[in-house]
Design a protein around this motif. Structure first.
Motif, short mmCIF file in Angstrom:
data_model
loop_
_atom_site.label_atom_id
_atom_site.label_comp_id
_atom_site.label_asym_id
_atom_site.label_seq_id
_atom_site.Cartn_x
_atom_site.Cartn_y
_atom_site.Cartn_z
N THR A 3 0.85 -1.19 0.00
CA THR A 3 0.00 0.00 0.00
C THR A 3 0.88 1.24 0.00
OG1 THR A 3 -1.72 -1.17 1.25
CG2 THR A 3 -1.83 1.24 1.21
N GLN A 118 -2.26 -1.08 -3.77
CA GLN A 118 -3.35 -0.40 -3.09
C GLN A 118 -2.91 1.04 -2.82
OE1 GLN A 118 -6.52 -1.55 0.24
NE2 GLN A 118 -4.45 -1.59 1.08
N THR A 178 3.50 -1.07 3.97
CA THR A 178 2.86 0.24 3.81
C THR A 178 3.90 1.34 3.81
OG1 THR A 178 0.84 -0.54 4.93
CG2 THR A 178 1.18 1.85 4.81
#
Length: 237
Positions: A3, A118, A178
């Motif tokens: 992400t 994402q 992330t």
């Protein structure tokens, strides 16, 4: 899932351009672009200083807007009336409705979207105002509306951990997968690192590294360098 989460102001687009145009239209001082850049940086400092009080409802939006430009101009020997400060903000708002993505950021979003990463946004500010900017940038070409998080709607602002944890819960993030990208070291880099995310400092204003034990995982000095970082290794995170 990998992400990548973006800040908005001065990360997706050049925030000085609408500022410079408004400054030239309203304040009309014979300043060079470099000197207006310095006024802009000062205005962000004063905006950040009052942000928590604004978020708590202790000062109005108009008070925040007039304070940050009058205080910044005062540093450079310019005295502004409240009327002029309000006129500046109106011009600034008009120019913000014409903002465009950095070319390299647009290419990066295309690249990440094609690779099925994402994507999300986390930005400080009022919900209506920030959504206006993202509509102008057409950010939903890559990032769905439900992945756009604005502090004014969340009730928590960066660098508070609650803002980052809210996204973790909503998107079921894997911290190790992330990465957060932003231009503010204190809000973006410190905020992301304190919750265990990776963080990239887009330091295109060449600001000095604050005294801090926190370090970014990477620092780039232009949107093009940011694109190159991911182009070199799409699995950077």
């Amino acid at each position: 899932m990998e992400t990548i989460i973006f800040d908005v102001d001065d990360t997706l687009y050049d925030q000085t351009l609408p500022f410079k145009k408004a400054f030239t239209q309203v304040i009309q001082e014979p300043f060079s672009d470099e000197k207006i850049d310095k006024v802009y940086i000062a205005s962000r400092k004063y905006s950040d200083a009052l942000f928590d009080e604004w978020e708590a409802g202790e000062v109005s939006t108009q008070q925040l807007h007039t304070y940050r430009i009058t205080a910044a101009c005062e540093e450079f020997g310019i005295g502004l009336s409240e009327q002029t400060a309000i006129a500046f903000q109106a011009a600034y708002y008009r120019e913000q409705q014409r903002i465009q993505l950095f070319d390299a950021v647009e290419q990066l979003l295309d690249l990440l979207h094609q690779e099925n990463k994402q994507l999300a946004v986390l930005t400080n500010g009022g919900e209506h105002h920030q959504r206006m900017k993202m509509d102008q940038l057409a950010i939903e070409r890559w990032i769905p509306k439900e992945h756009i998080f604005i502090s004014g709607a969340l009730g928590h602002a960066k660098p508070k951990q609650e803002a980052f944890h809210f996204i973790e819960d909503k998107l079921k993030l894997d911290k190790a997968q992330t990465v957060y990208i932003g231009d503010s070291f204190d809000n973006d880099i410190v905020g992301a690192k304190q919750v265990g995310w990776k963080a990239i400092w887009l330091n295109h204003r060449h600001r000095k590294l604050p005294k801090s034990n926190v370090r970014s995982d990477a620092t780039v000095f232009s949107a093009k360098e940011l694109l190159d970082l991911f182009s070199t290794s799409i699995h950077w995170v």
